[in-house]
Design a protein around this motif. Structure first.
Motif, PDB file in Angstrom:
ATOM      1  N   ALA A 219       0.891  -1.163   0.000  1.00 22.25           N
ATOM      2  CA  ALA A 219       0.000   0.000   0.000  1.00 22.25           C
ATOM      3  C   ALA A 219       0.928   1.211   0.000  1.00 22.25           C
ATOM      4  O   ALA A 219       1.752   1.378   0.903  1.00 22.25           O
ATOM      5  CB  ALA A 219      -0.885  -0.004   1.222  1.00 22.25           C
ATOM      6  N   LYS A 220       0.816   2.038  -1.011  1.00 24.21           N
ATOM      7  CA  LYS A 220       1.717   3.191  -1.151  1.00 24.21           C
ATOM      8  C   LYS A 220       1.205   4.358  -0.297  1.00 24.21           C
ATOM      9  O   LYS A 220       0.049   4.377   0.127  1.00 24.21           O
ATOM     10  CB  LYS A 220       1.763   3.604  -2.632  1.00 24.21           C
ATOM     11  CG  LYS A 220       2.365   2.515  -3.530  1.00 24.21           C
ATOM     12  CD  LYS A 220       2.648   3.024  -4.925  1.00 24.21           C
ATOM     13  CE  LYS A 220       1.359   3.321  -5.676  1.00 24.21           C
ATOM     14  NZ  LYS A 220       1.580   3.826  -7.017  1.00 24.21           N
ATOM     15  N   PRO A 221       2.040   5.379  -0.076  1.00 29.07           N
ATOM     16  CA  PRO A 221       1.590   6.534   0.701  1.00 29.07           C
ATOM     17  C   PRO A 221       0.346   7.155   0.045  1.00 29.07           C
ATOM     18  O   PRO A 221       0.303   7.195  -1.182  1.00 29.07           O
ATOM     19  CB  PRO A 221       2.770   7.497   0.622  1.00 29.07           C
ATOM     20  CG  PRO A 221       3.938   6.651   0.204  1.00 29.07           C
ATOM     21  CD  PRO A 221       3.410   5.511  -0.571  1.00 29.07           C
ATOM     22  N   HIS A 222      -0.573   7.660   0.795  1.00 36.17           N
ATOM     23  CA  HIS A 222      -0.734   7.652   2.236  1.00 36.17           C
ATOM     24  C   HIS A 222      -2.047   6.967   2.595  1.00 36.17           C
ATOM     25  O   HIS A 222      -2.781   7.437   3.443  1.00 36.17           O
ATOM     26  CB  HIS A 222      -0.779   9.098   2.768  1.00 36.17           C
ATOM     27  CG  HIS A 222       0.480   9.874   2.512  1.00 36.17           C
ATOM     28  ND1 HIS A 222       1.644   9.655   3.239  1.00 36.17           N
ATOM     29  CD2 HIS A 222       0.768  10.845   1.630  1.00 36.17           C
ATOM     30  CE1 HIS A 222       2.587  10.491   2.815  1.00 36.17           C
ATOM     31  NE2 HIS A 222       2.094  11.212   1.833  1.00 36.17           N
ATOM     32  N   SER A 223      -2.360   5.870   1.889  1.00 37.32           N
ATOM     33  CA  SER A 223      -3.631   5.215   2.196  1.00 37.32           C
ATOM     34  C   SER A 223      -3.504   3.706   2.026  1.00 37.32           C
ATOM     35  O   SER A 223      -2.867   3.233   1.075  1.00 37.32           O
ATOM     36  CB  SER A 223      -4.731   5.752   1.272  1.00 37.32           C
ATOM     37  OG  SER A 223      -5.949   5.120   1.574  1.00 37.32           O
ATOM     38  N   PRO A 224      -4.120   2.938   2.930  1.00 38.68           N
ATOM     39  CA  PRO A 224      -4.020   1.471   2.842  1.00 38.68           C
ATOM     40  C   PRO A 224      -4.650   0.886   1.575  1.00 38.68           C
ATOM     41  O   PRO A 224      -4.468  -0.296   1.308  1.00 38.68           O
ATOM     42  CB  PRO A 224      -4.774   0.988   4.089  1.00 38.68           C
ATOM     43  CG  PRO A 224      -4.826   2.150   5.006  1.00 38.68           C
ATOM     44  CD  PRO A 224      -4.840   3.376   4.146  1.00 38.68           C
TER      45      PRO A 224
END
Ligand code: MIC
Ligand code: SF4
Length: 641
Positions: free
Chosen positions: A270-275
């Motif tokens: 999961a990349k920044p900034h959210s799952p």
């Protein structure tokens, strides 16, 4: 008609209401858990309700969040929790015993039972077939007192798992795939039930990784059947007698079905900034990594730690990477110490942290400015790590360990043949860090340190609810925005007046000052307002600042319940276009508030600055209307016994 698993457990525990999706029901709660950062408030509220002894089958208080004692505050709060729980019949899991969800799964969770926890990752218990739900501390306090837990009857979404995971692909990648498919809003109002042939190859810790991170879907909870795999796990924990078989009926129906072919999955992040900002590791590229953190309630089991130690064995952590590892419980840590795996981690250069939440909640290990941090955790909201500019990626333990050695994003499949870890036949069992409550409550003196300050309690609803719009936010505002938690603020969880000074400051540093100058007012939010944690401080701090209502496009489940419990009116726009027509500083008024709240779900909010009327919805059950009129759940509970 057959029932699915979630419906079966709910039916078994139903106290009131009709099992129709979207209608309010209440269920009996068998077990509760609290942790220290929500626990102080939960026990203060439990004391305020005035019930002498818990009425659940088992209630446990954990100390796992605030374990960096940089001042007296945390130690004082721990003392308060230890004494108040002893007095009222609650088991106390001492600091060092582990992260609440990991320990609950290992030592106390029972298939088919209900568990209510003052932490949003309580659904971890769904890994052994519990109906385990996260809630605000006050709801947990009421449940400890024997009161039922009220919730909207959820829809049930089945996730059908087919096939088997390929080597180096792990349970974390399954839940990241579910997040990719459903998003952080996709689970709201639903239980996610896992089934299909594919579940047979998943161990209990792997299932628990999946149910744990179901919290990031906004789901009410997630659940696996209780089968032979569950039985094996409980037997290895010396608790075979707690096992019962649990499965959905053959003709069960679901509101939604999602299929996942396990064999087609790859390692993901999961990349920044959210799952839910998901990408395959193979596509991300060889980005340089500065920090790797392994642990948290999502990925700190014995199996996870063993995989990590095998990957690290005989290697050295890349010179530009700081690797920290927090095994999830004393059981896990003891086993790693005894079989030499801990020595392999240390020899490779890992920095071993105590068995606690640690960096997951910003309690230490804040990354450097602009650092790339790979974490096996469940949330990567902006700033949650303690460093606003950090780029946090959520990955599996395998990807984390591989990247720690290489110093760049590394697909674990590049490491060669996969490590193979067998589920232990017998875990090391020693519950000596769980203190039983006192037999004689009169002998226990509850110790309250100076950091415990009175918490705000709302007043009965008045007919005129008016004030300015004090802030207007975008979508997906998290409770980490509303009430930030980090090493500097977490010690103040029993001091709401102090915390209120930081309310919504990541969005607007002037918010608390403006709220106080205006004597309170309204918050305007976007979609999924209040996603993330269960912390009721995200409602209590606004209450402290005089917030009367929040108008949003939609709300996250636990935060909305916490607002109602605090007597703050949660309103949603009937027409989303009205969100655009409302501005910071507008004067709003809910006239005849009592009459309007009593008479229905659609209210008229006047925008006096623009001379317009806004239609808003308030989705309250009959009981919630009473709570709102009373000025919150505490007042309501005191009134109604
Ligand atoms: C979290 O992961 O955000 C927390 C810290 O565990 C919270 C609880 C809290 O804020 O104390 C949660 O998930 O509910
Ligand atoms: Fe602790 Fe992190 Fe799990 Fe929350 S998500 S309970 S802070 S380990």
């Amino acid at each position: 008609m057959g029932l699915n698993l979630a419906q079966k457990i709910i039916k078994e525990h139903l106290v009131s209401g009709e099992m129709v999706a979207g209608k309010e029901i209440s269920i009996r709660i068998d077990q509760t858990l609290t942790q220290d950062s929500t626990g102080t408030m939960a026990y203060l509220q439990f004391e305020a309700i005035g019930i002498p002894r818990v009425r659940t089958k088992k209630s446990v208080a954990y100390i796992d969040h605030n374990t960096l004692q940089a001042g007296f505050e945390n130690a004082d709060d721990h003392k308060y929790i230890q004494t108040v729980t002893s007095k009222h019949g609650i088991y106390f899991s001492r600091p060092g015993n582990g992260i609440c969800h990991q320990v609950q799964l290992e030592r106390f969770g029972v298939p088919g039972m209900t568990l209510l926890g003052s932490d949003s990752h309580t659904p971890t218990g769904g890994g052994i077939g519990m109906l385990a739900i996260g809630a605000g501390g006050l709801d947990v306090a009421v449940a400890m007192g024997g009161g039922p837990y009220y919730l909207m009857m959820p829809k049930v979404c089945k996730v059908n798992l087919k096939g088997k995971l390929a080597p180096w692909v792990s349970a974390k990648d399954i839940i990241l795939e579910v997040l990719r498919l459903l998003t952080v809003k996709g689970g709201v109002g639903k239980v996610i039930e896992y089934g299909g042939e594919g579940i047979k190859s998943l161990t209990v810790p792997e299932r628990a990784t999946i149910t744990n991170m179901g919290a990031e879907l906004g789901a009410t909870t997630s659940v696996f059947p209780s089968d032979e795999v569950t039985k094996e796990f409980l037997r290895a924990q010396g608790r075979e007698n707690d096992w019962i078989e649990l499965k959905s009926d053959a003709d069960a129906t679901y509101d939604e079905v999602v299929e996942i072919d396990l064999g087609s999955l790859e390692p993901m992040a999961a990349k920044p900034h959210s799952p839910d900002n998901i990408a395959k590791i193979s596509e991300i590229g060889k980005i340089k990594v500065n920090q790797v953190a392994i642990g948290s309630c999502t990925n700190s089991s014995y199996m996870d730690m063993m995989k990590v130690s095998k990957i690290l064995k005989g290697k050295t952590v890349h010179p530009d990477v700081s690797l920290v590892i927090a095994p999830g419980s004393k059981q896990v840590l003891t086993m790693l110490a005894q079989n030499g795996a801990l020595a392999d981690m240390v020899a490779a250069g890992a920095r071993i942290l105590e068995s606690a939440c640690g960096p997951c909640i910003g309690m230490g290990q804040a990354p450097a400015t602009n650092a790339v941090s790979l974490r096996t955790f469940n949330r990567n909201f902006e700033g949650r790590s303690g460093t606003a500019s950090a780029q946090v990626y959520l990955v599996s333990p395998e990807t984390a360990a591989a990247s720690a050695i290489k110093g760049v994003f590394t697909d674990p499949r590049d490491l060669g043949p996969a490590v193979n870890i067998e589920m232990p036949k017998q875990f090391i069992i020693n519950d000596n860090m769980v203190v039983a409550p006192a037999e004689d409550a009169s002998k226990v003196e509850v110790v309250r340190g100076p950091n415990i300050k009175p918490f705000p309690i709302n007043k009965e609803l008045t007919d005129k609810v008016e004030g300015k719009v004090l802030i207007k936010t975008g979508d997906n505002i998290t409770t980490d925005h509303i009430m930030p938690s980090n090493a500097k603020l977490l010690p103040f969880r029993s001091n709401v007046p102090y915390l209120a000074e930081f309310c919504l400051t990541p969005c607007d540093p002037e918010f608390p000052k403006r709220a106080k100058e205006n004597g309170g007012g309204f918050i305007v939010g976007g979609a999924n307002y209040g996603q993330g944690s269960s912390r009721e401080h995200a409602a209590l701090a606004p209450l402290q600042l005089g917030i009367k209502g929040v108008i949003a496009k939609s709300f996250a489940r636990i935060h909305m319940a916490n607002l109602i419990n605090s007597g703050i009116i949660p309103m949603t726009f009937e027409n989303e276009a009205d969100y655009d027509a409302i501005d910071n500083g507008d004067e709003l008024a809910l006239e005849d508030a009592i009459g309007q709240i009593k008479s229905g779900s659609q209210l008229i909010l006047k925008n006096k600055s623009k001379n317009t009327e806004i239609k808003v919805n308030v989705a309250l059950s009959g009981r919630q209307v009473e709570i709102m009129l009373a000025g919150g759940l505490l007042n309501y509970t005191r009134k109604n016994g």
